[in-house]
Scaffold this motif. Structure first.
Motif, short mmCIF file in Angstrom:
data_model
loop_
_atom_site.label_atom_id
_atom_site.label_comp_id
_atom_site.label_asym_id
_atom_site.label_seq_id
_atom_site.Cartn_x
_atom_site.Cartn_y
_atom_site.Cartn_z
N ALA A 91 0.71 -1.27 0.08
CA ALA A 91 -0.06 0.02 -0.01
C ALA A 91 0.94 1.17 -0.08
N SER A 92 2.11 1.24 0.47
CA SER A 92 2.89 2.30 0.77
C SER A 92 3.06 3.24 -0.41
N PRO A 93 3.18 2.93 -1.88
CA PRO A 93 3.42 3.85 -2.98
C PRO A 93 2.18 4.61 -3.15
N TYR A 94 1.03 4.20 -2.76
CA TYR A 94 -0.26 4.87 -3.12
C TYR A 94 -0.81 5.83 -1.92
N PRO A 95 -1.80 6.54 -2.17
CA PRO A 95 -2.78 7.22 -1.21
C PRO A 95 -3.62 6.26 -0.76
N PHE A 96 -3.23 5.22 0.19
CA PHE A 96 -4.20 4.22 0.72
C PHE A 96 -4.47 4.58 2.04
N LYS A 97 -5.71 4.58 2.52
CA LYS A 97 -6.01 4.81 4.16
C LYS A 97 -5.93 3.50 4.80
N ILE A 98 -5.10 3.34 5.79
CA ILE A 98 -5.16 2.03 6.49
C ILE A 98 -4.40 2.28 7.87
N ASP A 99 -5.06 1.49 8.74
CA ASP A 99 -4.58 1.69 10.02
C ASP A 99 -3.90 0.15 10.39
N ASN A 100 -2.74 0.14 10.16
CA ASN A 100 -2.19 -1.36 10.14
C ASN A 100 -2.15 -1.79 11.54
N GLY A 101 -2.01 -1.26 12.44
CA GLY A 101 -1.95 -1.62 13.97
C GLY A 101 -3.51 -2.15 14.32
N ARG A 102 -4.31 -1.40 13.91
CA ARG A 102 -5.76 -1.85 14.05
C ARG A 102 -6.32 -2.88 13.58
N LEU A 103 -5.83 -3.24 12.20
CA LEU A 103 -5.87 -4.27 11.35
C LEU A 103 -5.37 -5.63 11.75
N LYS A 104 -4.00 -5.35 12.08
CA LYS A 104 -3.27 -6.54 12.66
C LYS A 104 -4.03 -7.15 14.04
N GLU A 105 -4.63 -6.13 14.89
CA GLU A 105 -4.94 -6.67 15.97
C GLU A 105 -6.57 -7.39 15.82
N LYS A 106 -7.13 -6.93 14.83
CA LYS A 106 -8.35 -7.63 14.36
C LYS A 106 -8.22 -8.96 13.82
N LEU A 107 -7.16 -9.04 13.00
CA LEU A 107 -7.05 -10.23 12.51
C LEU A 107 -6.22 -11.52 13.26
N LEU A 108 -5.38 -10.87 14.25
CA LEU A 108 -5.20 -11.92 15.32
C LEU A 108 -6.10 -12.16 16.34
N GLN A 109 -7.36 -11.44 16.26
CA GLN A 109 -8.44 -11.93 16.96
C GLN A 109 -9.18 -12.90 16.35
N PHE A 110 -9.07 -12.90 14.86
CA PHE A 110 -9.79 -13.82 14.29
C PHE A 110 -8.98 -15.27 14.15
N VAL A 111 -7.64 -15.09 14.33
CA VAL A 111 -7.19 -16.36 14.58
C VAL A 111 -7.47 -17.24 15.70
N ALA A 112 -7.80 -16.56 16.72
CA ALA A 112 -8.34 -17.17 18.13
C ALA A 112 -9.54 -17.80 17.82
N GLN A 113 -10.35 -17.36 16.88
CA GLN A 113 -11.70 -17.92 16.84
C GLN A 113 -11.83 -19.18 15.97
N GLN A 114 -10.58 -19.56 15.40
CA GLN A 114 -10.82 -20.58 14.36
C GLN A 114 -11.25 -22.01 14.92
N GLU A 115 -10.78 -22.48 16.18
CA GLU A 115 -11.20 -23.74 16.58
C GLU A 115 -12.53 -23.67 17.03
N GLU A 116 -13.05 -22.45 17.39
CA GLU A 116 -14.48 -22.43 17.61
C GLU A 116 -15.29 -22.66 16.58
N LEU A 117 -15.06 -22.01 15.50
CA LEU A 117 -15.96 -22.09 14.27
C LEU A 117 -15.72 -23.55 13.56
#
Length: 311
Positions: free
Chosen positions: A149-175
Motif C-alpha cells: 500500500a505504501s506507494p499509493y494514497p491508501f488509508k489503512i491503520d495497520n495496527g488496528r488491522l493486525k489486532e483484528k486479524l489476530l482476534q480472528f486467528v483465536a476464533q478458528q477452533e470455535e468455528l
C-alpha cells in the motif's frame, strides 16, 4: 505443459502458443465445430475432476444454469501433464454491472444451488479444512499489505488491522467445532464467474467443495465485485447486500447457529480469501479500482454490523 499441447490433446490445433484470457490461470478460448469453447484447468487428479463433473451435472439436471463439459470425441476432462483440464461451452451474454435486478438474481442462483445440497458429501468433494492460520502468518501478511500500500494514497491503520486479524486467528477452533451446516457448492460465487443470458449463468464451477454454508455466503459478500471491470469498484453496500439476501432467501432458510456465527464467519473468510489477496498479489495494488475495493473490504471486516443475515 504448453497451451498448444493442451489444446492438441483435445483435438484443437493452433500454429501459435494460445494466450490465456485469464491472467492467473490458463483459460483458452477456442473455436469448436459448431461453437466457441473454453479449455481450462479443473480439479486434480482426474478422479476428483470426475466427481466434480458429476456434481455439476446434477445441478444442471435440477435447473441450475451452470457449465458442464462439452461432448467431444475424446475424454473430457482429461489429465495432461501434471494437471487436469476440461472443455466447457463458451457462454454468450452480458457481464454483471451492479444493477439491482442482477444482484437479486445472483442471490437467487446461489440460494438455489445451496438448497440443492444433500446433507452429506455424496459427491465426495474436497472438504473445507482451513482452520490453521497462526500469529506469524498474520503478522507477516500485515507487513506485506503495508509495503504493497505504501506507494499509493491508501488509508489503512495497520495496527488496528493486525489486532483484528489476530482476534480472528483465536476464533478458528470455535468455528471448526461449533457444528455449522456444510453444503456442496461451486465455492467461487463472484460476478466475474457469471454471465447474464439474461438470467445469471455460472461459468466457473471448478472450485466446488464441501464447506460451511455461511462461509460460501461470506465469500460472496466480500469478493463478489472482485476482478470484474464492469462491476462497481466497491464491495456490496449494505443495501445491495440486502438485495442479494432477498434473492438468496427465496430458497434457503438459515439456521439460528448460522445467524449467531455469521460475523465470525465473515472474519474467517477475510483471513482465508482476502488477506492473502492483499498481501501476495502485489500487482493488484497498481489498479486504482482494486485499491478502492480493498479499502471497502477493510472497512467491512473492521465493522460488519451493517451486513447482517437478518432484516
Amino acid at each position: 505443459m504448453s497451451g498448444m499441447n493442451v489444446l492438441k490433446q483435445f483435438g484443437f490445433h493452433t500454429e501459435e502458443e494460445p494466450v490465456s484470457i485469464y491472467p492467473f490461470s490458463p483459460v483458452y478460448r477456442v473455436r469448436g465445430v459448431e461453437k466457441e469453447l473454453i479449455v481450462k484447468k479443473t480439479q486434480h487428479p482426474i478422479e476428483q475432476a470426475l466427481r466434480l463433473m458429476k456434481y455439476t451435472a446434477t445441478l444442471k439436471e435440477n435447473g441450475i444454469n451452470i457449465v458442464t463439459p462439452t461432448k467431444l470425441t475424446m475424454a473430457n476432462p482429461q489429465t495432461i501433464g501434471d494437471h487436469t483440464y476440461v472443455v466447457y461451452p463458451f457462454i454468450e451474454g452480458l457481464t454483471y454491472s451492479g444493477k439491482e435486478k442482477e444482484i437479486i438474481e445472483a442471490g437467487e442462483l446461489l440460494g438455489k444451488i445451496h438448497a440443492l445440497s444433500h446433507t452429506e458429501n455424496i459427491f465426495e468433494l474436497e472438504e473445507y479444512n482451513v482452520f490453521d492460520f497462526n500469529v506469524e502468518e498474520v503478522t507477516e501478511s500485515v507487513k506485506k499489505i503495508e509495503v504493497n500500500a505504501s506507494p499509493y494514497p491508501f488509508k489503512i491503520d495497520n495496527g488496528r488491522l493486525k489486532e483484528k486479524l489476530l482476534q480472528f486467528v483465536a476464533q478458528q477452533e470455535e468455528l471448526q467445532n461449533c457444528g455449522l451446516t456444510y453444503i456442496t457448492t461451486p465455492h467461487d460465487f463472484k460476478a466475474n464467474n457469471l454471465i447474464y443470458t439474461p438470467k445469471p449463468y455460472l461459468i466457473d464451477p471448478d472450485n466446488a467443495a464441501w464447506i460451511p454454508r455461511i462461509f460460501d455466503l461470506a465469500l460472496a459478500l466480500l469478493l463478489f465485485h472482485n476482478e470484474l471491470t464492469t462491476a462497481p469498484d466497491t464491495p456490496f453496500t449494505p443495501e445491495e447486500w440486502r438485495l442479494f439476501l432477498q434473492g438468496y432467501k427465496k430458497s434457503v432458510k438459515l439456521t439460528d447457529m448460522e445467524i449467531v456465527y455469521w460475523k465470525k464467519a465473515v472474519e474467517h473468510v477475510f483471513l482465508d480469501e482476502v488477506m492473502w489477496l492483499m498481501a501476495d498479489v502485489e500487482e493488484d495494488w497498481a489498479n486504482p479500482s482494486q485499491r478502492i475495493l480493498f479499502e471497502g473490504l477493510i472497512e467491512i471486516v473492521l465493522d460488519s454490523s451493517s451486513y447482517c443475515l437478518e432484516d
